[in-house]
Design an enzyme around this catalytic site. Structure first.
Site, PDB file in Angstrom:
ATOM      1  N   HIS A 199       0.965  -1.172  -0.146  1.00  0.00           N
ATOM      2  CA  HIS A 199      -0.027  -0.186  -0.005  1.00  0.00           C
ATOM      3  C   HIS A 199       0.869   1.136  -0.077  1.00  0.00           C
ATOM      4  O   HIS A 199       2.187   1.229   0.546  1.00  0.00           O
ATOM      5  CB  HIS A 199      -1.002  -0.108   1.048  1.00  0.00           C
ATOM      6  CG  HIS A 199      -1.814   1.159   1.469  1.00  0.00           C
ATOM      7  ND1 HIS A 199      -1.818   2.468   1.787  1.00  0.00           N
ATOM      8  CD2 HIS A 199      -3.088   1.095   1.228  1.00  0.00           C
ATOM      9  CE1 HIS A 199      -2.713   3.083   1.733  1.00  0.00           C
ATOM     10  NE2 HIS A 199      -3.868   2.222   1.409  1.00  0.00           N
ATOM     11  N   ASP A 206       3.409  -3.821   7.859  1.00  0.00           N
ATOM     12  CA  ASP A 206       2.156  -3.240   7.822  1.00  0.00           C
ATOM     13  C   ASP A 206       1.114  -4.267   8.303  1.00  0.00           C
ATOM     14  O   ASP A 206       0.772  -5.133   7.394  1.00  0.00           O
ATOM     15  CB  ASP A 206       2.000  -2.598   6.438  1.00  0.00           C
ATOM     16  CG  ASP A 206       0.587  -2.158   6.188  1.00  0.00           C
ATOM     17  OD1 ASP A 206      -0.234  -2.155   7.118  1.00  0.00           O
ATOM     18  OD2 ASP A 206       0.265  -1.716   4.950  1.00  0.00           O
ATOM     19  N   GLN A 259      -4.315  -4.960   7.265  1.00  0.00           N
ATOM     20  CA  GLN A 259      -5.023  -6.039   6.858  1.00  0.00           C
ATOM     21  C   GLN A 259      -5.035  -7.232   7.564  1.00  0.00           C
ATOM     22  O   GLN A 259      -5.942  -8.285   7.256  1.00  0.00           O
ATOM     23  CB  GLN A 259      -4.858  -6.212   5.289  1.00  0.00           C
ATOM     24  CG  GLN A 259      -5.090  -4.895   4.638  1.00  0.00           C
ATOM     25  CD  GLN A 259      -6.549  -4.501   4.426  1.00  0.00           C
ATOM     26  OE1 GLN A 259      -7.371  -4.940   4.748  1.00  0.00           O
ATOM     27  NE2 GLN A 259      -6.549  -3.076   4.105  1.00  0.00           N
ATOM     28  N   LYS A 301     -10.015  -0.603  11.117  1.00  0.00           N
ATOM     29  CA  LYS A 301     -10.214  -1.860  10.397  1.00  0.00           C
ATOM     30  C   LYS A 301     -10.191  -3.024  11.075  1.00  0.00           C
ATOM     31  O   LYS A 301     -10.569  -4.208  10.698  1.00  0.00           O
ATOM     32  CB  LYS A 301      -8.789  -2.193   9.678  1.00  0.00           C
ATOM     33  CG  LYS A 301      -8.675  -1.113   8.694  1.00  0.00           C
ATOM     34  CD  LYS A 301      -7.334  -1.482   7.639  1.00  0.00           C
ATOM     35  CE  LYS A 301      -7.050  -0.217   6.908  1.00  0.00           C
ATOM     36  NZ  LYS A 301      -8.126   0.193   5.760  1.00  0.00           N
ATOM     37  N   CYS A 305      -4.745   2.270  -3.825  1.00  0.00           N
ATOM     38  CA  CYS A 305      -3.475   2.837  -3.098  1.00  0.00           C
ATOM     39  C   CYS A 305      -2.187   2.033  -3.281  1.00  0.00           C
ATOM     40  O   CYS A 305      -1.527   1.693  -2.571  1.00  0.00           O
ATOM     41  CB  CYS A 305      -3.662   3.356  -1.660  1.00  0.00           C
ATOM     42  SG  CYS A 305      -4.773   4.702  -1.280  1.00  0.00           S
TER      43      CYS A 305
END
Length: 408
Positions: free
Chosen positions: A122, A199, A202, A225, A365
């Site tokens: 991303h 990261d 997700q 999220k 993105c």
């Protein structure tokens, strides 16, 4: 209190909405999740009963606000299996990753070093490293993907060297759904003396993450999220590295002593949390984590895996539809990105919305990944714990109607 995932959607008021006269089928969870009543109630209760600034006051409201805020820090630490002083609150994953690229990378990068990231990142875990590389005058290198949309680990091994100082990659691709082998990749990076930044935006809302097991040096995720509020995120960092890392924002609360020419900062996590933090949002995050724990990871993982397997099979059966990323199975998380041949993703999403189906369309993105896939945009359906088979059926039926509408 243990919750039954089969009826969890009843806890989310927004799912009762009608969109264009149709039941809301919300399939944009990779962008943001909806909020259970427990989170909404926690925010309301804070503002109605405990609203005050934290740490500074000695009166009752301030003490209650501080206790709630710091209690959530302890909750997060337990949730990800970390020490409390290794948990920093931020505005979200983007802020967390930028802080590492600004405050940590500047401390360790030297001429001749290299940073490795992946083509599936991303922009929030790509652009900060571009900037860090440019500031330090070091080389930025990319791990590519194979035909199944998984990282090329052989190429990754070839890229790693004594020059590698930082490796940054996503735990789960927001486009492909690929679950990357964080533990393996971290060990490979550590073997050459590199630091690892992950990261986790997700990942955290879909399966258990354990900082001790993964052994990465930094890990970032967002509250919104994981069924919590917007405006709150978490940066995990190993204690010794947070000591080395510099803050990138300055102001009140983060200091021991300010003199005219010098300032002495508090230790982590306080030295990174300048000014008034998102207190209510932190309280809401705590309620969201408690909600997840009440359902339990085994139920969430089994439910989402069953859902994505069914969706993958039904979507693959639609003629002219191309799915990107690995097949349904242990290396794919709860999202599917696809294109309908002959129809732009934005048109697909627009027609689906007329039938109450909310999906994401665009480059997500992740423009370098779009280039690697040979497309400019895709359509993405992403699932959460409150989705069910009826949502999958509505998505697929709406796509068939979209094909008929555009006569493709």
């Amino acid at each position: 209190m243990v919750k039954n995932i089969a009826i969890a959607r009843n806890d989310f008021p927004i799912l009762n909405e009608k969109i264009n006269g149709e039941p809301l089928t919300y399939l944009d969870n990779a962008a943001t999740t909806q909020k259970p009543q427990a989170v909404i109630d926690a925010l309301t209760h804070y503002y109605e009963h405990d609203n005050a600034n934290i740490h500074r006051g000695v009166y009752t409201l301030a003490e209650r606000a501080t206790e709630g805020y710091e209690g959530v820090r302890q909750h997060v630490a337990k949730f990800i299996h970390a020490a409390t002083d290794e948990v920093i609150f931020t505005r979200g994953t983007t802020t967390s990753l930028n802080w590492v690229a600004l405050g940590f990378a500047s401390q360790v990068l030297q001429a001749g070093d290299e940073i490795i990231i992946t083509v599936m990142e991303h922009h929030s875990n790509l652009v900060p490293w571009q900037q860090a590389a440019q500031r330090a005058g070091v080389k930025l290198r990319y791990v590519e993907i194979n035909e199944q949309g998984e990282l090329d680990l052989a190429q990754y091994a070839d890229l790693l060297s004594a020059k590698t100082k930082i490796v940054a990659f996503t735990h789960v691709s927001n486009v492909l759904g690929t679950i990357n082998p964080v533990k393996q990749m971290t060990k490979m990076a550590h073997d050459v003396g590199a630091y690892v930044v992950v990261d986790g935006a997700q990942a955290v809302g879909h399966f258990k993450v354990d900082m001790q097991d993964l052994d990465c040096d930094f890990y970032a995720f967002s509250g919104h999220k994981v069924y919590g509020p917007t405006g709150i995120g978490v940066l995990y960092g190993k204690r010794e590295l947070l000591t080395l890392m510099n803050p990138v924002e300055f102001g009140g609360e983060m200091i021991n002593l300010v003199q005219r020419q010098i300032t002495d900062f508090k230790p982590a996590p306080e030295k990174f949390e300048a000014g008034t933090m998102p207190i209510a949002q932190a309280i809401g995050l705590g309620a969201a984590l408690a909600y997840i724990e009440a359902i339990g990871w085994p139920a969430i993982e089994a439910h989402e895996q069953e859902l994505v397997n069914a969706a993958y099979a039904q979507l693959a059966a639609i003629e002219g539809l191309t799915i990107y990323g690995p097949p349904a199975g242990p290396t794919r998380s709860a999202l599917i990105t696809f294109n309908l041949n002959g129809v732009h993703p934005h048109d697909v999403a627009t027609v689906l919305d007329t039938q109450g189906v909310a999906v994401r369309a665009g480059h997500h993105c992740a423009q370098p990944l779009m280039q690697a896939l040979g497309v400019s945009a895709t359509t993405r359906a992403s699932f959460g714990l409150y989705n069910n088979q009826a949502d999958v059926d509505r998505l697929c039926a709406a796509l068939v109607e979209t094909k008929e509408f555009f006569q493709v």
